[in-house]
Write an enzyme that holds these catalytic residues in place. Structure first.
Site, short mmCIF file in Angstrom:
data_model
loop_
_atom_site.label_atom_id
_atom_site.label_comp_id
_atom_site.label_asym_id
_atom_site.label_seq_id
_atom_site.Cartn_x
_atom_site.Cartn_y
_atom_site.Cartn_z
N ALA A 1 -7.37 -36.50 -31.55
CA ALA A 1 -7.91 -36.29 -30.20
C ALA A 1 -8.36 -37.58 -29.55
CB ALA A 1 -9.07 -35.30 -30.25
N LYS B 1 -0.16 -33.92 -18.23
CA LYS B 1 0.24 -35.12 -17.50
C LYS B 1 1.38 -35.86 -18.19
CE LYS B 1 -4.32 -35.56 -15.44
NZ LYS B 1 -4.72 -34.22 -15.89
N GLY C 1 -15.53 -29.10 -17.34
CA GLY C 1 -16.76 -29.75 -17.76
C GLY C 1 -16.60 -30.90 -18.71
N SER C 2 -15.37 -31.27 -19.10
CA SER C 2 -15.20 -32.39 -20.02
C SER C 2 -15.55 -33.68 -19.30
CB SER C 2 -13.76 -32.43 -20.54
OG SER C 2 -12.86 -32.68 -19.49
N SER C 3 -15.81 -34.72 -20.09
CA SER C 3 -16.18 -36.00 -19.48
C SER C 3 -15.05 -36.49 -18.59
CB SER C 3 -16.47 -37.03 -20.58
OG SER C 3 -15.30 -37.28 -21.34
N ARG D 1 -5.05 -40.56 -5.50
CA ARG D 1 -5.26 -41.84 -6.17
C ARG D 1 -3.95 -42.31 -6.81
NH1 ARG D 1 -10.16 -39.72 -9.79
NH2 ARG D 1 -8.56 -38.13 -10.09
N THR E 1 -9.47 -35.22 -3.41
CA THR E 1 -8.44 -36.18 -3.03
C THR E 1 -7.48 -35.64 -1.98
OG1 THR E 1 -7.09 -35.47 -4.91
CG2 THR E 1 -8.52 -37.39 -5.24
N GLY F 1 -15.59 -37.00 -28.68
CA GLY F 1 -15.15 -36.73 -27.32
C GLY F 1 -15.28 -35.26 -26.97
#
Length: 629
Positions: free
Chosen positions: A372, A419, A460-462, A549, A482, A300
């Site tokens: 991770a 989060k 830039g992470s997925s 969202r 958003t 990842g």
């Protein structure tokens, strides 16, 4: 050396190109007047047979030609690009000027001026002007081929910065087809000097004027050691020109083996990045040298960077534990290329499979484990995949941590998220529950140190906004944000992982480390920056607000309201002192519920039950209306 000096001279005079063009054309027109007399009267009489007022007629003709040239925009043409369009413009200008000149001479009754001279002069002048321009283009292309090895000048650059990085850049870039016209630097001591024969033209604020006058096609930022504020100012000045902007590797990239001459595109981290993180390199090396390090989710975004950085500290072995075959293959190939002597163990495995985890840990005996592996996409995990998020993020963390404890691992590090603080979505709540399980294990009689590290969004992470924004910009927009007020903390992947390694060395069991994420960034500002970096103006690509969202916050937090924070031995790391409660019964009840949880469970009921186990969890309802900026 001669050709370099000639190029420097042409660079210096280029701001006065139009004046010099008119002056040269005037000399050519005058010379062609004499040549026309020579052609008409012959060598013996070309001078003696002229009327006494001929010199005034010639000057008048020159003035008429130059006035027509200015009206028709002839001086704006760039001689090194002269082609059919330029010849067509010259032809029309010479015919018009010749006709006007003849009419004026005849009306003035200057009968001593031969009619043949008036008729032939426009044609001979046209040939003379074309010959001068073709000759200049031939000279220029020959000069380019001698300097850059190619007559094609595709990349004509200004370099921002005139320090050691610029000097090293010039030594390599000019042999790769680049033509560096000059450098800009705010240091007054460097003004009007040269580096490797290239002039320092002025301060950074003069960038726009030099771009316009020098025919610049690219800008290169060569300020790797400048402060973030200085680099951002230089980037903003460069982006405002609308030209492609490149940069030399950053100071950290150079430390990791980057070459100064390998310029790259400006990335968002160049705008949002902060001062380089200083680490206790000795302490980190002692922690990892000669050890076996296991990384779950090794393929990842965070896992791959963990692999890269851990490999630099000389571990005995890295165990790559990854569910995705393609991601595992990719990181395995990268490590094999850059660290050929490093021993790798490559395991395709699922953290939800406790028996396989326990067997792998017992067999490979890792000293340090970085966990991770996680599902991290908030909207995807909110409804249909809430069950999967709990099983992977919460149950999977407990499996990995318990397997580590039973195998006698020295340190277990959970990669957590902002989060997890006062979570408003299932993903955040699942990570908060994982932190609480780690805290519960830390209170038991295990030799393993359990710790967690929280940080915000990684550039830039997925799944992050930046790749999404880039795709939308490449399609011509619109770019979807958003909410106009939404903010996020951002950090580069490399910086986040460096601080994770530092926290691994410092942390005691049961501690949650919080990375200093700096100031939050408004997502709409980030979107506008990316539009500008792509070479577009914000007016060209619309920004559309799509509405928050499900489960999404306007503002992220790194510490819960009831938490306290303590300073650590590193200024970029804080310790979250969490509430001290006995979680044994809670953990047993939570794990039993997740084990029995059905994939068909109602998302509403699941969130309600999750709120019982994670009291901080407050599911939100959002307005999904959209509007355009």
């Amino acid at each position: 050396m001669f050709w370099q000096r000639l190029d420097s001279f042409l660079t210096l005079v280029r701001p006065r190109r139009q004046v010099l063009s008119l002056l040269t054309d005037g000399l050519v027109i005058g010379a062609c007047w004499h040549i026309t007399y020579l052609f008409r009267l012959g060598f013996e009489r070309w001078h003696s047979a002229r009327p006494s007022y001929d010199v005034w007629v010639m000057l008048g003709v020159v003035v008429i030609y130059l006035a027509l040239f200015m009206l028709m925009g002839v001086p704006r043409g760039m001689w090194r690009f002269s082609g059919f369009g330029e010849i067509k413009r010259l032809t029309l200008a010479c015919l018009a000027a010749g006709l006007i000149s003849a009419v004026v001479v005849l009306m003035a009754q200057l009968t001593a001026v031969p009619r043949a001279v008036l008729a032939l002069h426009p044609a001979i002048t046209l040939m003379g002007l074309c010959a001068v321009r073709i000759g200049y283009r031939m000279l220029y292309e020959h000069m380019r081929s001698r300097i850059a090895g190619s007559a094609l000048e595709k990349r004509r650059a200004l370099v921002l910065g005139a320090g050691d990085a610029a000097r090293l850049l010039l030594a390599g870039i000019q042999h790769e087809g680049w033509v560096v016209v000059g450098l800009l630097d705010d240091d007054p001591v460097k003004q009007r000097s040269r580096i490797a024969g290239v002039p320092i033209l002025g301060p950074l604020m003069s960038l726009a004027s030099h771009v316009k006058s020098q025919g610049i096609t690219h800008l290169v930022l060569a300020m790797p050691s400048a402060s973030t504020a200085q680099r951002r100012r230089a980037i903003e000045l460069a982006v405002d020109t609308g030209l492609p902007v490149l940069t030399v590797p950053s100071a950290q990239e150079l430390l990791e083996g980057g070459q100064i001459s390998r310029v790259r595109d400006i990335e968002p981290e160049d705008l949002l990045g902060r001062e380089p993180v200083r680490l206790d390199e000795t302490g980190i090396a002692e922690c990892f040298s000669g050890k076996t390090v296991l990384i779950t989710g090794a393929g990842g975004s965070i896992g791959t960077e963990l692999c890269r950085q851990v490999a630099r500290y000389g571990p005995n072995k890295i165990v790559l534990y990854e569910l995705s075959e393609s991601a595992l293959y990719s990181i395995e190939q990268e490590l094999a290329e850059h660290f050929p002597y490093l021993t790798l163990a490559r395991l395709i495995g699922d953290v939800k499979d406790f028996e396989y985890l326990r067997e792998a840990f017992a067999r490979l005996r890792p000293h340090i484990v970085f966990h991770a592996a996680a599902y991290k996409h908030v909207p995807l995990m909110e409804d249909d995949n809430a069950w999967a998020a709990l099983r992977n993020n919460t149950m999977g963390t407990h499996h990995a941590a318990l397997a580590a404890a039973q195998a006698g691992v020295e340190r277990f590090v959970l990669i957590s998220t902002d989060k997890a603080v006062n979570p408003t979505n299932v993903m955040g709540a699942s990570k908060r529950a994982a932190e609480m399980l780690i805290s519960q294990l830390a209170k038991q009689e295990f030799a393993t140190r359990f710790m967690a590290v929280r940080f915000g969004n990684v550039l830039g992470s997925s799944g992050s906004v930046i790749p999404k924004f880039k795709q939308q910009i490449a399609k011509g927009g619109p770019v979807t944000v958003t909410h106009p007020d939404i903010t996020r903390y951002f950090m580069t992947t490399a910086e986040a992982v460096r601080l994770v390694l530092q926290a691994t060395v410092l942390a005691e069991s049961g501690q949650v480390y919080v990375l200093d994420m700096g100031e939050p960034v408004k997502i709409v500002d980030l979107a506008r920056d990316l539009i500008r970096l792509s070479g577009h103006h914000p007016e060209e690509i619309a920004v559309v607000f799509s509405g928050l969202r499900p489960g999404e916050k306007l503002y992220e937090e790194l510490l819960a309201d009831t938490d306290q924070t303590l300073a650590s031995a590193h200024p970029r790391l804080r310790i979250a002192k969490l509430q001290e409660t006995d979680l044994t019964a809670w953990a047993q009840e939570l794990l039993a519920w997740i084990t029995k949880l059905s994939p068909s469970a109602s998302p509403v009921e699941l969130r309600a039950r999750l709120g019982y186990f994670v009291p901080d969890f407050k599911a939100t309802s959002v307005n999904t209306s959209a509007h355009q900026e």
